[in-house]
Design a protein around this motif. Structure first.
Motif, mmCIF file in Angstrom:
data_model
loop_
_atom_site.group_PDB
_atom_site.id
_atom_site.type_symbol
_atom_site.label_atom_id
_atom_site.label_comp_id
_atom_site.label_asym_id
_atom_site.label_seq_id
_atom_site.Cartn_x
_atom_site.Cartn_y
_atom_site.Cartn_z
ATOM 1 N N GLN A 1 85.139 -25.115 66.925
ATOM 2 C CA GLN A 1 86.578 -24.919 65.853
ATOM 3 C C GLN A 1 85.431 -25.587 64.624
ATOM 4 O O GLN A 1 85.927 -25.342 63.562
ATOM 5 C CB GLN A 1 87.162 -26.461 66.542
ATOM 6 C CG GLN A 1 88.194 -26.288 67.413
ATOM 7 C CD GLN A 1 89.091 -25.324 67.054
ATOM 8 O OE1 GLN A 1 89.258 -25.044 65.797
ATOM 9 N NE2 GLN A 1 89.269 -24.064 67.621
ATOM 10 N N TRP B 1 85.138 -12.418 60.951
ATOM 11 C CA TRP B 1 86.169 -12.851 61.358
ATOM 12 C C TRP B 1 87.798 -12.982 61.221
ATOM 13 O O TRP B 1 88.707 -13.502 61.678
ATOM 14 C CB TRP B 1 85.425 -14.602 62.453
ATOM 15 C CG TRP B 1 84.513 -14.305 63.026
ATOM 16 C CD1 TRP B 1 83.776 -13.459 63.143
ATOM 17 C CD2 TRP B 1 83.892 -15.496 63.539
ATOM 18 N NE1 TRP B 1 82.834 -13.732 63.856
ATOM 19 C CE2 TRP B 1 82.144 -14.698 63.846
ATOM 20 C CE3 TRP B 1 83.546 -16.650 63.149
ATOM 21 C CZ2 TRP B 1 81.973 -15.272 64.879
ATOM 22 C CZ3 TRP B 1 82.703 -18.169 63.593
ATOM 23 C CH2 TRP B 1 81.521 -16.986 64.065
ATOM 24 N N LEU C 1 84.379 -22.740 63.591
ATOM 25 C CA LEU C 1 85.593 -21.882 62.386
ATOM 26 C C LEU C 1 85.918 -22.501 61.053
ATOM 27 O O LEU C 1 86.375 -22.324 60.190
ATOM 28 C CB LEU C 1 87.066 -22.092 63.713
ATOM 29 C CG LEU C 1 86.837 -20.987 64.561
ATOM 30 C CD1 LEU C 1 87.773 -21.180 65.578
ATOM 31 C CD2 LEU C 1 86.228 -19.484 64.292
ATOM 32 N N LEU D 1 90.824 -12.947 63.372
ATOM 33 C CA LEU D 1 91.246 -14.237 63.817
ATOM 34 C C LEU D 1 93.014 -13.701 63.994
ATOM 35 O O LEU D 1 93.592 -14.234 65.226
ATOM 36 C CB LEU D 1 91.095 -15.278 63.288
ATOM 37 C CG LEU D 1 89.896 -16.164 63.367
ATOM 38 C CD1 LEU D 1 89.515 -16.592 62.506
ATOM 39 C CD2 LEU D 1 89.647 -16.551 64.721
#
Length: 266
Positions: free
Chosen positions: A88, A108, A91, A112
């Protein structure tokens, strides 16, 4: 590493868990601990291509942020898939990025929303994936995971110890200087002074074994590499025994008296 982290601010620190060119095992846990101690905002990114499923890696407890690996090695399926695991924290760094990602397919931010949509059982499209390769990877994981990863790690460790015992019985040494630096996925072996990789590899191929020569600059001809990952390590299929027998015979044919017997199974 600690001194560098204290001297400068880094966005990421990368480490290869296994160096495919030499069979040397990197200390992911140790590097991650140093990063957490000296630069906790820095991301720890691991190249796990030759390591994932063969070497122990505890993503959360070690404080790893990204692992990038591939389908074709210890995960035991055909090439074609890049597998990425991200924390996390990683991200969050992506979301806070001020400049556009200079990529399209591997961005990404494009993938996602697709992943979140599928988790919600809704259909969303970005690009056509390699469907056959994904089915193959799914099959491999279904065979690997029912008992958990600990037996898989242990099987790779036993198999690697068996290969290293064979190397010792040949009177040869691994490229990795110490046992704790040796990969459990593959082993790189220094050749005798009078034998080069080009002498040995055709003799292995003639016995049905595909091995690799060295790729370390300046030393490529001086060693060869044997893989022992995936079902070669986790299944009782005699692949490793066949490989070691062929290597013993090929070394003998090259003029190195390696002996005709291999060590007992460990």
């Amino acid at each position: 590493v600690a001194a560098a982290l204290r001297a400068h601010k880094y966005k990421i620190v990368t480490i290869s868990q296994v160096d495919t060119s030499t069979g040397v095992l990197g200390d992911v846990q140790g590097v991650a601990e140093l990063v957490r101690e000296h630069s906790p905002d820095t991301l720890v990114v691991v190249d796990g291509v030759c390591a994932t499923a063969a070497e122990r890696l505890y993503f959360d407890s070690w404080g790893v942020d990204v692992v990038i690996t591939a389908s074709q090695k210890a995960l035991g399926s055909p090439p074609g898939i890049s597998v990425v695991v991200a924390s996390q924290k990683a991200l969050g760094v992506l979301e806070a990025r001020a400049t556009p990602v200079p990529a399209y397919y591997v961005n990404w931010k494009r993938w996602l929303p697709i992943m979140k949509s599928y988790e919600a059982r809704a259909v969303k499209y970005f690009a056509t994936p390699c469907v056959q390769a994904i089915f193959a990877l799914n099959t491999s994981l279904k065979e690997m995971l029912p008992a958990g990863m600990e037996p898989v790690f242990a099987a790779h460790e036993r198999t690697a110890a068996r290969v290293r015992a064979a190397v010792a019985s040949w009177g040869l040494e691994t490229v990795a200087a110490e046992p704790e630096l040796c990969s459990n996925a593959m082993t790189a072996v220094w050749l005798p002074e009078n034998i080069q990789a080009a002498d040995l590899l055709p003799k292995l191929k003639a016995r049905g074994i595909v091995a690799a020569g060295g790729i370390l600059a300046g030393h490529a001809h001086r060693y060869f590499r044997l893989g022992h990952m995936g079902i070669s390590a986790t299944s009782d299929n005699a692949y490793v025994e066949t490989m070691l027998k062929a290597a013993t015979e090929a070394l003998d044919e090259c003029g190195h008296s390696a002996g005709r017997s291999t060590p007992p199974r460990l």
